[in-house]
Design a protein around this motif. Structure first.
Motif, PDB file in Angstrom:
ATOM      1  N   SER A  71      44.464  39.759  34.992  1.00  0.00           N
ATOM      2  CA  SER A  71      44.888  38.440  35.456  1.00  0.00           C
ATOM      3  C   SER A  71      43.922  37.935  36.514  1.00  0.00           C
ATOM      4  N   ALA A  72      43.948  36.634  36.725  1.00  0.00           N
ATOM      5  CA  ALA A  72      43.078  35.992  37.719  1.00  0.00           C
ATOM      6  C   ALA A  72      43.948  35.415  38.828  1.00  0.00           C
ATOM      7  N   PRO A  73      44.010  36.047  39.984  1.00  0.00           N
ATOM      8  CA  PRO A  73      44.793  35.491  41.097  1.00  0.00           C
ATOM      9  C   PRO A  73      44.038  34.359  41.780  1.00  0.00           C
ATOM     10  N   GLY A  74      44.795  33.496  42.453  1.00  0.00           N
ATOM     11  CA  GLY A  74      44.165  32.465  43.275  1.00  0.00           C
ATOM     12  C   GLY A  74      44.109  31.091  42.670  1.00  0.00           C
ATOM     13  N   PRO A  79      48.290  34.867  44.971  1.00  0.00           N
ATOM     14  CA  PRO A  79      48.207  36.332  45.038  1.00  0.00           C
ATOM     15  C   PRO A  79      49.467  37.001  45.565  1.00  0.00           C
ATOM     16  N   ALA A  80      50.220  36.343  46.460  1.00  0.00           N
ATOM     17  CA  ALA A  80      51.461  36.949  46.940  1.00  0.00           C
ATOM     18  C   ALA A  80      52.496  37.041  45.824  1.00  0.00           C
ATOM     19  N   VAL A  81      52.552  36.013  44.983  1.00  0.00           N
ATOM     20  CA  VAL A  81      53.488  36.018  43.861  1.00  0.00           C
ATOM     21  C   VAL A  81      53.069  37.060  42.824  1.00  0.00           C
ATOM     22  N   MET A  82      51.760  37.160  42.562  1.00  0.00           N
ATOM     23  CA  MET A  82      51.282  38.176  41.630  1.00  0.00           C
ATOM     24  C   MET A  82      51.558  39.570  42.171  1.00  0.00           C
ATOM     25  N   ALA A  83      51.368  39.769  43.464  1.00  0.00           N
ATOM     26  CA  ALA A  83      51.654  41.074  44.058  1.00  0.00           C
ATOM     27  C   ALA A  83      53.125  41.442  43.913  1.00  0.00           C
ATOM     28  N   ARG A 125      36.511  34.405  46.143  1.00  0.00           N
ATOM     29  CA  ARG A 125      37.950  34.132  46.113  1.00  0.00           C
ATOM     30  C   ARG A 125      38.718  35.344  45.594  1.00  0.00           C
ATOM     31  N   LEU A 126      38.140  36.011  44.589  1.00  0.00           N
ATOM     32  CA  LEU A 126      38.781  37.201  44.043  1.00  0.00           C
ATOM     33  C   LEU A 126      38.905  38.289  45.103  1.00  0.00           C
ATOM     34  N   ARG A 127      37.869  38.487  45.900  1.00  0.00           N
ATOM     35  CA  ARG A 127      37.918  39.530  46.927  1.00  0.00           C
ATOM     36  C   ARG A 127      39.019  39.235  47.950  1.00  0.00           C
ATOM     37  N   ILE A 148      42.153  31.193  50.139  1.00  0.00           N
ATOM     38  CA  ILE A 148      43.583  31.144  49.834  1.00  0.00           C
ATOM     39  C   ILE A 148      44.347  31.243  51.149  1.00  0.00           C
ATOM     40  N   THR A 149      45.575  30.775  51.150  1.00  0.00           N
ATOM     41  CA  THR A 149      46.389  30.800  52.369  1.00  0.00           C
ATOM     42  C   THR A 149      47.666  31.581  52.106  1.00  0.00           C
ATOM     43  N   VAL A 150      47.963  32.518  53.008  1.00  0.00           N
ATOM     44  CA  VAL A 150      49.190  33.314  52.946  1.00  0.00           C
ATOM     45  C   VAL A 150      49.775  33.348  54.352  1.00  0.00           C
TER      46      VAL A 150
END
Length: 316
Positions: A71-74, A79-83, A125-127, A148-150
């Motif tokens: 999958s491609a997060p971001g 990424p929080a939802v994917m996690a 962005r992936l990192r 990205i913002t968390v």
């Protein structure tokens, strides 16, 4: 010993059929299942794209082997939802799930309206997404402001052991970048010499001792003519190569490009053969690179016949 797994292509089959194929693959002796995660198919002839995360829960509940996905997060997924999805599968099915993170394709990610950047920016962005997900899966509360913002994210339902987060790479350059932080490598099969260069770059970049998975794409059928017809019908658009696959946005545009792929070109991305012995030799050559699992993707719609052939000829 290298394990042989089954690739579940959501672009080609509806979710119910694909679940049943995963069950059949386990019964045939495949040692694991890997699935794609698409919003759209590569081609209108493929014609499907179920939600991978919903499907994973159902398919893992119907089987006992390990599962993975890419999958491609971001973009489409924060990424929080994917996690959170990773943690839930890890908690429900301990030790059975892994995820490869990739930089994605415009085909799937541009629908959210975010800009589609060039590859170096997507790598960066992936990192960031990996770092956020890695921390969340270890119970940390994460605030991150960057690409990205968390804000104060925390996962409350965690597995005892976090599922590993692999990195996906098709080139030595990307594999080398992943080596220092990804927990494993997912790469493409094909020519063993080319695959070896990708794996070597990953290990040189810091990935020594980390697991490596391969997705190896083939077209098998009872006759050579049918194997070639299956490959051209279902996978010609994907065989166009270069950076095009990551930047085109519509299945219909892939279909236009697929018209320029013929029997002489399809072999760049698909091993086309009716001979199980040739496929067995390819698997042995790839296994010789010291990889953990090779996931076989037969691009034809003849999945039941392929699984039965594999049980007889490839999995013993």
């Amino acid at each position: 010993m290298t394990r042989i797994g089954y690739h579940a292509s959501h672009e080609q089959f509806d979710p119910r059929t694909m679940r049943d194929l995963a069950v059949r693959a386990e019964a045939a002796g495949f040692a694991g299942v890997k699935c794609s995660d698409h919003l759209q198919p590569w081609s209108t002839r493929q014609g499907q794209s179920g939600h991978a995360w919903v499907w994973l829960g159902a398919a893992m509940g119907a089987t006992t082997v390990p599962f993975g996905s890419i999958s491609a997060p971001g973009y489409r997924y924060h990424p929080a939802v994917m996690a959170q999805a990773v943690a839930t599968l890890g908690q429900m099915f301990p030790g059975r799930f892994w995820l490869a993170l990739g930089t994605g394709e415009a085909l799937n990610e541009w629908v959210t309206g975010l800009p589609w950047p060039d590859k170096p920016e997507r790598n960066a962005r992936l990192r960031e997404c990996f770092d956020v997900m890695h921390a969340l899966l270890r119970g940390e509360t994460v605030t991150h402001r960057g690409r990205i913002t968390v804000i104060e994210a925390r996962l409350w339902s965690l597995p005892d052991t976090p599922p590993p987060l692999f990195g996906a790479a098709a080139t030595p350059e990307t594999a080398r970048l992943l080596g220092g932080w990804a927990e494993g490598l997912l790469t493409l099969g094909g020519d063993p010499d080319k695959v070896a260069k990708v794996i070597a770059a990953f290990r040189e970049g810091g990935g020594e001792g980390k697991p490596v998975h391969i997705q190896h794409t083939i077209s098998w059928a009872e006759t050579q003519d049918q194997a070639m017809a299956n490959a051209l019908d279902q996978w010609a658009p994907v065989a166009i190569g270069g950076e095009i696959n990551w930047d085109i946005r519509r299945p219909t545009d892939f279909d236009l490009l697929g018209q320029f792929v013929g029997p002489d070109q399809i072999g760049r991305s698909v091993r086309v053969s009716a001979d199980p012995g040739l496929h067995r030799a390819d698997l042995q050559a790839l296994a010789g690179l010291g990889v953990d699992t090779i996931f076989l993707h037969n691009v034809g719609l003849n999945q039941e016949a392929f699984i039965d052939m594999a049980a007889r000829e490839l999995l013993g």
